[in-house]
Write an enzyme that holds these catalytic residues in place. Structure first.
Site, PDB file in Angstrom:
ATOM      1  N   HIS A   1      21.200  -0.064 -97.931  1.00 42.34           N
ATOM      2  CA  HIS A   1      21.453  -0.213 -99.384  1.00 42.34           C
ATOM      3  C   HIS A   1      21.275   1.165-100.141  1.00 42.34           C
ATOM      4  O   HIS A   1      20.546   2.097 -99.491  1.00 42.34           O
ATOM      5  CB  HIS A   1      20.491  -1.094 -99.883  1.00 42.34           C
ATOM      6  CG  HIS A   1      20.388  -2.436 -99.372  1.00 42.34           C
ATOM      7  ND1 HIS A   1      19.430  -2.606 -98.228  1.00 42.34           N
ATOM      8  CD2 HIS A   1      20.860  -3.608 -99.737  1.00 42.34           C
ATOM      9  CE1 HIS A   1      19.800  -4.139 -98.063  1.00 42.34           C
ATOM     10  NE2 HIS A   1      20.512  -4.643 -98.833  1.00 42.34           N
TER      11      HIS A   1
ATOM     12  N   ASP B   1      17.743   2.101-100.332  1.00 40.45           N
ATOM     13  CA  ASP B   1      16.868   2.452 -99.146  1.00 40.45           C
ATOM     14  C   ASP B   1      17.040   3.950 -98.671  1.00 40.45           C
ATOM     15  O   ASP B   1      16.026   4.479 -98.090  1.00 40.45           O
ATOM     16  CB  ASP B   1      17.689   1.863 -97.935  1.00 40.45           C
ATOM     17  CG  ASP B   1      17.831   0.232 -98.006  1.00 40.45           C
ATOM     18  OD1 ASP B   1      16.858  -0.227 -98.540  1.00 40.45           O
ATOM     19  OD2 ASP B   1      18.732  -0.396 -97.451  1.00 40.45           O
TER      20      ASP B   1
HETATM   21  C1  XUL Z   1      18.952 -10.164 -97.518  1.00 42.50           C
HETATM   22  C2  XUL Z   1      20.086  -9.744 -96.545  1.00 42.50           C
HETATM   23  C3  XUL Z   1      20.217  -8.203 -96.854  1.00 42.50           C
HETATM   24  C4  XUL Z   1      21.688  -8.108 -96.654  1.00 42.50           C
HETATM   25  C5  XUL Z   1      22.499  -6.907 -97.240  1.00 42.50           C
HETATM   26  O1  XUL Z   1      18.623 -11.544 -97.043  1.00 42.50           O
HETATM   27  O2  XUL Z   1      20.132 -10.104 -95.437  1.00 42.50           O
HETATM   28  O3  XUL Z   1      19.657  -7.300 -96.320  1.00 42.50           O
HETATM   29  O4  XUL Z   1      22.095  -7.866 -95.050  1.00 42.50           O
HETATM   30  O5  XUL Z   1      21.940  -6.698 -98.548  1.00 42.50           O
END
Ligand code: XUL
Ligand code: CO
Length: 436
Positions: free
Chosen positions: A101, A104
């Site tokens: 993300h 992150d």
């Molecule tokens: C949250 C989740 C996230 C997604 C990407 O439940 O799974 O980490 O994979 O945003």
């Protein structure tokens, strides 16, 4: 960089009898299975979020891991340390891909402008590390759920300023993902839903969800991003009711906005379980609808109704998962992302290695089992036999254009069709699966 893990040599395949706990006992990257190497079949990815950013907190308590970068007063220096640890993790595990993300990899700063600049600066570092290591980006995604501005949703927020802000954040994250050669772009929908209907206009919010997705798809084409946009179905948590509940409900949304050729699914085992489905159900459905994309390889606890995000370890479950992946034709741009958390008591850095190694081995065993089941052919033959009558011209014609309800009814009466029930052979198949 100070040593983080206890080992520095890459982990290797040493076979099932190895006494070395940091070796692969089943995952043999170069071993060919059904014509492809395990590396090509499995396309593992390490995720930034749970591997490097989550501090071990749960709803009752805070940090347990005490990672050095969580205690660095300078957030950009912490972000740089994380890039080092990510590439060290990829190198030691011999994993080719990573995922992130935007939040992150880089600190938010005090404005979107600052955030974008931080993300770009860290992306430059990632780009250099990728160039010298051969590591690749499976997907990027924007975190549109942690900041309080997203408390009532991201693209489905009642406030159009949040919708607009999301556009600005996703645009930048998609640009960065594109620049880094990312093979997919993920939309996270954990807040695309609502908590209570008494303050919510569902129709309005659905329109926003569809429109936002269309805008992202248009932009992807504009910049020439070749990979698919992926949505990750999730039925609840943090929102009570989610619009992106499961593969079936997302397909409805895609169809109504004409997006089914540009958007595919990133299916997570934990989310499938929360939706009351199996992992393999979601994969098989996505594949049969032409929207299978990628996988998040973290399971949920069956006793707990939330996202426990454990490393997937159950070989029989992973065998059924791999069977469906192979039947779907395998991954194209997708892969298997460990969106998984070690338990909060697993506080040693090496626990991250144990989690990945054990889950990769479990997937490799699943792959080997699936290959045996396919090569043996008995399961497929039993299932084909159940449907064999559909192969006659007359029966096929019922599913084609031109068939009519009254025409079929007339044939039933003329031929005196009386269905004769036959066994579904479930226990026989279960036995075959257990005997691989
Ligand atoms: C949250 C989740 C996230 C997604 C990407 O439940 O799974 O980490 O994979 O945003
Ligand atoms: Co996930």
């Amino acid at each position: 960089m100070p040593k983080f893990y206890s080992i520095s040599e890459p982990i290797k395949y040493e076979g099932p009898n190895s006494a070395n706990d940091l070796s692969y006992r089943w995952y043999n990257p170069d071993q060919k299975v059904l014509g492809k190497t395990m590396r090509e079949h499995l396309r593992f990815a390490v995720c930034y979020w749970h591997t490097l950013c989550w501090p071990g907190a749960d709803p009752f308590g805070g940090e347990t891991f005490m990672r050095p970068w969580h205690h660095d007063a300078d957030p950009m220096s912490a972000a740089k340390t994380k890039t080092d640890i990510m590439f060290e993790t990829l190198r030691i595990l011999d994993i080719d891909y990573f995922t992130f993300h935007d939040l992150d990899i880089a600190p938010e700063g005090n404005s979107l402008k600052e955030f974008n600049a931080n993300v770009s600066a860290i992306a430059k570092i990632l780009e250099k590390k990728m160039a010298t290591s051969n590591k690749k980006l499976l997907w990027g995604t924007a975190n549109m759920f942690s900041n309080r501005r997203f408390m009532a949703g991201a693209a489905t927020n009642p406030d159009p300023d949040v919708f607009a802000y999301c556009a600005a954040q996703v645009k930048h994250c998609l640009d960065v993902t594109h620049d880094l050669g990312g093979e997919n772009y993920v939309m996270w929908g954990g807040r695309e839903g609502y908590e209570t209907l008494i303050n919510t206009k569902i129709g309005q919010e659905l329109k926003q969800a569809g429109r936002f997705l269309s805008l992202v798809v248009d932009y992807k084409h504009k910049i020439g991003f070749k990979g698919p946009i992926l949505i990750e179905p999730k039925p609840k948590e943090p929102s009570t009711h989610q619009y992106d509940y499961d593969v079936a409900s997302i397909y409805g949304l895609l169809k109504s906005y004409g997006l089914e050729n540009d958007v595919k699914m990133n299916i997570e085992q934990n989310h499938a379980i929360l939706a009351g489905h199996t992992f393999e159900h979601e994969i098989a459905l996505a594949s049969s609808l032409g929207i299978f994309g990628s996988l998040d390889l973290n399971r949920g606890g069956y006793q707990v109704g939330w996202d426990t995000d454990q490393f997937a370890m159950n070989v029989p479950e992973l065998t059924l998962m791999m069977l469906e992946v192979i039947k779907a034709g395998g991954f194209t741009t997708g892969g298997m992302n460990f969106d998984a958390k070690i338990r909060r008591q697993s506080i040693d850095p090496d626990d991250l290695l144990y989690g990945h190694v054990a889950s990769m081995d479990a997937c490799a065993r699943g792959l080997l089992n699936a290959a045996k089941i396919i090569e043996d052919g008995k399961v497929a033959a039993t299932v084909d036999k159940r449907y064999a009558k559909w192969n006659t011209a007359q029966n096929k014609a019922m599913l084609e254009k031109g068939a009519t309800l009254d025409g079929i009814a007339a044939r039933v009466h003329k031929e005196g069709i009386e269905p004769q029930p036959v066994s579904g052979r479930q226990e026989y198949i279960e036995g075959l699966l257990n005997n691989v």
